[in-house]
Design an enzyme around this catalytic site. Structure first.
Site, PDB file in Angstrom:
ATOM      1  N   HIS A 251       0.801  -1.226   0.000  1.00  0.00           N
ATOM      2  CA  HIS A 251       0.000   0.000   0.000  1.00  0.00           C
ATOM      3  C   HIS A 251       0.839   1.284   0.000  1.00  0.00           C
ATOM      4  O   HIS A 251       0.722   2.158   0.861  1.00  0.00           O
ATOM      5  CB  HIS A 251      -1.089   0.014   1.070  1.00  0.00           C
ATOM      6  CG  HIS A 251      -0.684  -0.283   2.494  1.00  0.00           C
ATOM      7  ND1 HIS A 251       0.239   0.444   3.160  1.00  0.00           N
ATOM      8  CD2 HIS A 251      -1.119  -1.217   3.366  1.00  0.00           C
ATOM      9  CE1 HIS A 251       0.362  -0.013   4.389  1.00  0.00           C
ATOM     10  NE2 HIS A 251      -0.441  -1.041   4.532  1.00  0.00           N
TER      11      HIS A 251
ATOM     12  N   HIS B 253      -4.608 -10.666  13.969  1.00  0.00           N
ATOM     13  CA  HIS B 253      -4.766  -9.347  13.332  1.00  0.00           C
ATOM     14  C   HIS B 253      -5.622  -9.545  12.076  1.00  0.00           C
ATOM     15  O   HIS B 253      -5.420 -10.513  11.344  1.00  0.00           O
ATOM     16  CB  HIS B 253      -3.372  -8.833  12.974  1.00  0.00           C
ATOM     17  CG  HIS B 253      -3.301  -7.510  12.292  1.00  0.00           C
ATOM     18  ND1 HIS B 253      -4.209  -6.505  12.485  1.00  0.00           N
ATOM     19  CD2 HIS B 253      -2.388  -7.012  11.411  1.00  0.00           C
ATOM     20  CE1 HIS B 253      -3.861  -5.454  11.754  1.00  0.00           C
ATOM     21  NE2 HIS B 253      -2.769  -5.738  11.089  1.00  0.00           N
TER      22      HIS B 253
ATOM     23  N   GLU C   4      -5.956  -7.469   9.378  1.00  0.00           N
ATOM     24  CA  GLU C   4      -5.581  -6.864   8.099  1.00  0.00           C
ATOM     25  C   GLU C   4      -5.437  -7.990   7.060  1.00  0.00           C
ATOM     26  O   GLU C   4      -4.982  -9.098   7.369  1.00  0.00           O
ATOM     27  CB  GLU C   4      -4.270  -6.057   8.244  1.00  0.00           C
ATOM     28  CG  GLU C   4      -4.054  -5.144   7.054  1.00  0.00           C
ATOM     29  CD  GLU C   4      -3.027  -4.020   7.290  1.00  0.00           C
ATOM     30  OE1 GLU C   4      -2.374  -3.997   8.343  1.00  0.00           O
ATOM     31  OE2 GLU C   4      -2.895  -3.170   6.386  1.00  0.00           O
TER      32      GLU C   4
ATOM     33  N   ASP D  21      -3.478  -9.035   4.835  1.00  0.00           N
ATOM     34  CA  ASP D  21      -2.266  -9.818   4.573  1.00  0.00           C
ATOM     35  C   ASP D  21      -2.139 -11.006   5.531  1.00  0.00           C
ATOM     36  O   ASP D  21      -1.357 -11.929   5.282  1.00  0.00           O
ATOM     37  CB  ASP D  21      -1.000  -8.945   4.603  1.00  0.00           C
ATOM     38  CG  ASP D  21      -0.883  -8.049   5.817  1.00  0.00           C
ATOM     39  OD1 ASP D  21      -1.912  -7.719   6.416  1.00  0.00           O
ATOM     40  OD2 ASP D  21       0.250  -7.679   6.167  1.00  0.00           O
TER      41      ASP D  21
ATOM     42  N   HIS E 289      -0.737  -2.756  15.344  1.00  0.00           N
ATOM     43  CA  HIS E 289      -0.964  -1.393  14.969  1.00  0.00           C
ATOM     44  C   HIS E 289      -2.395  -1.103  14.565  1.00  0.00           C
ATOM     45  O   HIS E 289      -2.682   0.025  14.115  1.00  0.00           O
ATOM     46  CB  HIS E 289      -0.014  -0.996  13.816  1.00  0.00           C
ATOM     47  CG  HIS E 289      -0.303  -1.714  12.526  1.00  0.00           C
ATOM     48  ND1 HIS E 289      -0.453  -1.030  11.360  1.00  0.00           N
ATOM     49  CD2 HIS E 289      -0.525  -2.993  12.237  1.00  0.00           C
ATOM     50  CE1 HIS E 289      -0.703  -1.873  10.367  1.00  0.00           C
ATOM     51  NE2 HIS E 289      -0.748  -3.060  10.886  1.00  0.00           N
TER      52      HIS E 289
ATOM     53  N   ASP F 250       2.420  -8.138  13.562  1.00  0.00           N
ATOM     54  CA  ASP F 250       3.205  -7.118  12.844  1.00  0.00           C
ATOM     55  C   ASP F 250       4.341  -6.521  13.683  1.00  0.00           C
ATOM     56  O   ASP F 250       5.336  -6.033  13.112  1.00  0.00           O
ATOM     57  CB  ASP F 250       2.298  -5.975  12.384  1.00  0.00           C
ATOM     58  CG  ASP F 250       1.498  -6.325  11.145  1.00  0.00           C
ATOM     59  OD1 ASP F 250       1.951  -7.164  10.356  1.00  0.00           O
ATOM     60  OD2 ASP F 250       0.404  -5.756  10.976  1.00  0.00           O
TER      61      ASP F 250
ATOM     62  N   TYR G  19      10.740  -0.975   8.144  1.00  0.00           N
ATOM     63  CA  TYR G  19       9.338  -1.323   8.440  1.00  0.00           C
ATOM     64  C   TYR G  19       8.784  -0.397   9.530  1.00  0.00           C
ATOM     65  O   TYR G  19       7.678   0.132   9.420  1.00  0.00           O
ATOM     66  CB  TYR G  19       9.280  -2.789   8.890  1.00  0.00           C
ATOM     67  CG  TYR G  19       7.889  -3.310   9.137  1.00  0.00           C
ATOM     68  CD1 TYR G  19       7.186  -3.969   8.127  1.00  0.00           C
ATOM     69  CD2 TYR G  19       7.266  -3.164  10.365  1.00  0.00           C
ATOM     70  CE1 TYR G  19       5.910  -4.462   8.344  1.00  0.00           C
ATOM     71  CE2 TYR G  19       5.991  -3.648  10.600  1.00  0.00           C
ATOM     72  CZ  TYR G  19       5.323  -4.301   9.578  1.00  0.00           C
ATOM     73  OH  TYR G  19       4.061  -4.783   9.801  1.00  0.00           O
TER      74      TYR G  19
ATOM     75  N   HIS H  25       5.899 -10.937   9.677  1.00  0.00           N
ATOM     76  CA  HIS H  25       6.620 -10.578   8.444  1.00  0.00           C
ATOM     77  C   HIS H  25       8.119 -10.700   8.695  1.00  0.00           C
ATOM     78  O   HIS H  25       8.620 -10.291   9.750  1.00  0.00           O
ATOM     79  CB  HIS H  25       6.349  -9.132   8.026  1.00  0.00           C
ATOM     80  CG  HIS H  25       4.928  -8.831   7.661  1.00  0.00           C
ATOM     81  ND1 HIS H  25       4.299  -9.363   6.555  1.00  0.00           N
ATOM     82  CD2 HIS H  25       4.017  -8.030   8.259  1.00  0.00           C
ATOM     83  CE1 HIS H  25       3.066  -8.902   6.490  1.00  0.00           C
ATOM     84  NE2 HIS H  25       2.866  -8.094   7.509  1.00  0.00           N
TER      85      HIS H  25
HETATM   86 FE1  FEO Z   1      -1.090  -4.923   9.716  1.00  0.00          FE
HETATM   87 FE2  FEO Z   1       0.928  -7.205   8.251  1.00  0.00          FE
HETATM   88  O1  FEO Z   1      -0.671  -6.289   8.577  1.00  0.00           O
END
Ligand code: FEO
Length: 397
Positions: free
Chosen positions: A24, A79, A81, A83, A144, A163, A191, A224
């Site tokens: 993004h 989480h 989100e 991903d 986050h 994250d 990051y 990640h």
């Molecule tokens: Fe907040 Fe890796 O997604």
């Protein structure tokens, strides 16, 4: 496909997105990973997190390397989100016997994202026994997203914080000590700059919250990038302490966009004036610089000087785009400044100054604005304009 052991009872079963180049708007030249972990007890097995939708088959193939996905008993959504949660419904179809749990806010997020899908809520008082190993949960609102949660396996001393402590970095190796500490710390920093910068206080509190639990931690397995263990944990915590404290050094970032080279010339003069004062400086042309790289450089700098000529009474769109990017990240405690050339109508530097102030930069000096091609005198003036910022950042010690 292989799964990779993280500890005796935990295996990495995530996916590697080698070719992701844009998260993004945050350029990711090294790609990323979507980490998921299989925690296997003597009685039950849990999957911690899923992956981005189009990587579900990769996750399932890694799970199949050790067990039938249909035998997984629990899915933890740390989480929502996409991903990490985008592939949830497809993973649930392959794991039809699994309970699905998330934080209280995560339950609402899963329902909203997946058309009313109902999952169970877990919190800090819950312990799920898998037989010989167990899972505990720590809701981490705004680290986050409101739904964010850490999962901890006490018996294996492994924290899975989603994250937090993550990095966008694809690699064939799974551990920080395998890819090399310097690279792992740099990607962690990039990051943090591009995702977590506005949440420094919450991230620092999250670390304090984990410390307050008294949990023993030998491994931090984020969602990640690489997994941190053994001797890499010290540098990981040190790096996060520096980042959340907003530590800076005597360094200035100069970034610009140019039409016919005049603002480029001014930028070089500004840089020369800063360097002459003995202050570190980096120069970036926004036409060719990934903004994630620029933002990482801004993170430990004390000032941002932005240059643009005036076009149609305002700044060039690349400068406007970067200011919009920064308006979300809200860098704190930095000086700002605007410079640029114009033909017959100025306006860009005033516009940039207003936006820098609105973001939270302190502007100690008037912008430097100059008509047509800079003369020798104007180049010298731009040089001095840069030098005064260098002297100001030295006083910030
Ligand atoms: Fe907040 Fe890796 O997604």
């Amino acid at each position: 496909m292989r799964s990779i052991p993280v500890s005796d009872a935990i295996r990495w079963v995530g996916a590697i997105d080698w070719n992701l180049r844009d998260f993004h708007g945050y350029e990711t030249p090294r790609g990323t990973t979507y980490n998921a972990y299989l925690v296997r007890g003597t009685e039950k097995t849990a999957l911690i997190d899923t992956v981005k939708g189009r990587f579900v088959e990769e996750l399932l193939a890694r799970v199949r390397s050790v067990m039938d996905p249909a035998d997984v008993d629990l899915i933890v959504v740390n989480h929502v989100e996409p991903d990490h949660n985008g592939g949830l419904r497809r993973v649930m179809r392959a794991m039809p016997n699994a309970r699905v749990v998330a934080s209280r806010s995560g339950v609402a997020g899963v329902a909203e994202y997946h058309d009313g899908l109902e999952v169970e809520s877990v919190g800090a008082d819950d312990v799920i026994d898998l037989g010989g190993v167990s899972l505990r949960f720590l809701p981490m609102p705004m680290v986050h997203w409101p739904d964010s949660m850490f999962t901890y396996c006490a018996e294996e001393r492994v924290l899975m914080p989603n994250d937090a402590f993550g990095a966008h970095m694809a690699s064939s190796e799974r551990f920080a000590d395998e890819v090399g500490l310097d690279l792992a710390v740099e990607e962690l920093t990039i990051y943090y700059a591009n995702i977590l910068m506005p949440l420094g206080k919450q991230v620092a509190k999250a670390v304090e919250k984990v410390v307050a639990t008294g949990w023993e931690i030998e491994t931090i397995a984020p969602s990640h990038g690489v997994i941190w263990r053994g001797e890499t944990l010290g540098p990981l915590f040190d790096t996060y302490a520096r980042l959340t404290a907003g530590e800076t050094r005597e360094k200035i970032v100069v970034a610009f966009s140019t039409m016919w080279g005049s603002t480029d010339t001014l930028a070089r003069a500004v840089v020369d004036g800063i360097a002459a004062e003995g202050v570190e400086v980096d120069l970036f042309d926004l036409a060719v610089t990934p903004i994630a790289h620029l933002t990482r450089n801004l993170l430990d700098s004390r000032a941002l000087l932005l240059g643009s000529p005036t076009l149609h009474h305002g700044m060039l769109y690349r400068v406007a785009g970067y200011l919009q990017y920064l308006s979300g990240l809200k860098p704190q405690g930095k000086l700002g400044g605007a410079f640029g050339s114009y033909g017959w109508s100025s306006g860009a530097t005033k516009q940039i100054s207003g936006q820098l102030e609105a973001i939270g930069f302190e502007l100690p000096f008037e912008p430097y604005t100059q008509k047509y091609r800079p003369s020798t005198e104007e180049i010298a003036a731009a040089r001095e304009w840069g030098a005064q910022y260098a002297r100001a950042v030295k006083e910030m010690d």
